[in-house]
Structures are given as C-alpha cells and as structure tokens.
Design a protein around this motif. Structure first.
Motif, PDB file in Angstrom:
ATOM      1  N   GLY A  13       1.044  -1.036   0.032  1.00  0.00           N
ATOM      2  CA  GLY A  13      -0.059  -0.033   0.050  1.00  0.00           C
ATOM      3  C   GLY A  13       0.940   1.163   0.095  1.00  0.00           C
ATOM      4  N   ALA A  14       1.332   1.802   1.475  1.00  0.00           N
ATOM      5  CA  ALA A  14       2.252   2.871   1.127  1.00  0.00           C
ATOM      6  C   ALA A  14       3.282   2.173   1.209  1.00  0.00           C
ATOM      7  N   PRO A  15       4.644   2.620   0.808  1.00  0.00           N
ATOM      8  CA  PRO A  15       5.995   2.058   0.664  1.00  0.00           C
ATOM      9  C   PRO A  15       6.227   1.311   2.114  1.00  0.00           C
ATOM     10  N   GLY A  16       6.746   0.139   1.775  1.00  0.00           N
ATOM     11  CA  GLY A  16       7.118  -0.853   3.066  1.00  0.00           C
ATOM     12  C   GLY A  16       5.690  -1.298   3.914  1.00  0.00           C
ATOM     13  N   ILE A  17       4.600  -0.956   3.428  1.00  0.00           N
ATOM     14  CA  ILE A  17       3.323  -1.228   4.553  1.00  0.00           C
ATOM     15  C   ILE A  17       2.431  -1.971   3.632  1.00  0.00           C
ATOM     16  N   ALA A  18       1.787  -2.843   4.109  1.00  0.00           N
ATOM     17  CA  ALA A  18       0.864  -3.839   3.373  1.00  0.00           C
ATOM     18  C   ALA A  18      -0.275  -2.844   3.120  1.00  0.00           C
TER      19      ALA A  18
END
Ligand SMILES: CCCCCCCCCCCCCCCC(=O)SCCNC(=O)CCNC(=O)[C@H](O)C(C)(C)COP(=O)(O)OP(=O)(O)OC[C@H]1O[C@@H](n2cnc3c(N)ncnc32)[C@H](O)[C@@H]1OP(=O)(O)O
Length: 116
Positions: A13-18
């Motif tokens: 979703g957001a960079p590095g985040i699901a």
C-alpha cells in the motif's frame, strides 16, 4: 487456529506497508480456512477489521483465529495478528453464514463436496 504470514511487495500500500485491503483479505481467508477445518461450509456475511499499527512488508506475523460463538447457522469468529514482540497490530471479527454446497455452484464451479 494459528498461522504465520509475511506480506510482500505484491501487497504493498504505502511504501513498505501492506495495503489494508490485502490485510483484510488474509484475515477473511484465515476465517474461511478455520471453518474449512471445522467442516462447516460457510461464507462471510460481515467483516470488520481494526488496524492498530502498520502491517510491515517482509515481517512475520502470527495470526490466530477462533469461533467465538454459534447461533444456528450464524458463526461469529474473531482473529488477531501480532508481531514477533507479541504486540497486536490487527484484529478482526466476522459473521459467517453456513450455506449449502449449492451456494458455491452459483459461481459455475464444480460443487462436488470437499473433504474437511
Ligand atoms: C466449488 C466447489 C465446492 C466448494 C465447497 C466449499 C468450499 C468452501 C470455501 C470457503 C471459502 C471461504 C473463503 C473466505 C470467505 C469468503 O471470501 S466468502 C465470499 C464473500 N461472501 C459472499 O460472497 C457471501 C455473499 N452473501 C450471501 O451469499 C448471502 O448474503 C448469505 C451470506 C448466504 C446470507 O444470505 P441470507 O441467507 O439471505 O441471510 P441474511 O438474511 O442476509 O442474514 C442472515 C442473518 O445474519 C444477520 N446479520 C447480518 N449482518 C449481521 C451483523 N453484522 N451482525 C449480526 N447479525 C447480522 C441477519 O440479521 C440475519 O439474521 P436472521 O434474520 O437469520 O436471524
């Protein structure tokens, strides 16, 4: 029921985040698998997800799910996801409805029974 899950770049979703939708999908599928193990063909009628902390990609999480109570064909289930330190990052509750195998035939697939 317990499972380990690691989200990866496919779920970003957001960079590095699901993505929250990917997290909801995993929890819904966890419930589906729980009820498969219990031997009840059931489908999601209502799903609620509480996002406590960002779910990070490449990080192992412990997912735990169980049946809270049953009222006739209604199965109330709950799940929690925790990080390796034991902190809760996500929680979910859902209502599943037990259905007949004809429910699955509506999608045009083979409605042959599946052994639990
Ligand atoms: C192909 C080969 C064979 C396959 C062999 C099997 C394979 C097994 C695979 C499983 C795989 C799963 C995978 C993951 C889980 C999905 O992804 S499931 C897919 C997503 N879900 C769906 O597609 C379900 C779509 N919805 C439906 O089909 C219908 O709404 C349902 C679920 C069958 C229910 O319909 P209904 O019988 O008309 O029931 P309805 O009146 O809507 O509600 C039932 C009751 O719930 C109550 N209710 C509704 N919302 C709430 C709420 N939030 N709180 C409390 N009560 C509520 C209602 O008030 C009602 O109460 P009563 O009046 O009966 O006391």
């Amino acid at each position: 029921m317990r499972a380990r899950h690691v989200f990866d770049e496919r779920h970003v979703g957001a960079p590095g985040i699901a993505h929250g939708g990917a997290v909801a999908t995993v929890l819904d599928d966890l419930f589906g698998f729980l009820l498969y193990l219990i031997g009840e063909p059931a489908v999601t009628r209502h799903l609620e997800v509480g996002y406590r902390s960002p779910v990070l990609l490449g990080t192992p999480y412990l997912l735990e799910a169980g049946v809270q109570r049953r009222e006739g064909r209604k199965l109330f289930v709950r799940a929690q996801g925790t990080d390796e330190g034991g902190a809760a990052v996500v929680e979910a509750s859902a209502l599943f409805l037990v259905v007949g195998l004809e429910h699955f035939a509506r999608g045009g697939g083979d409605a042959a029974p599946v052994a639990p």
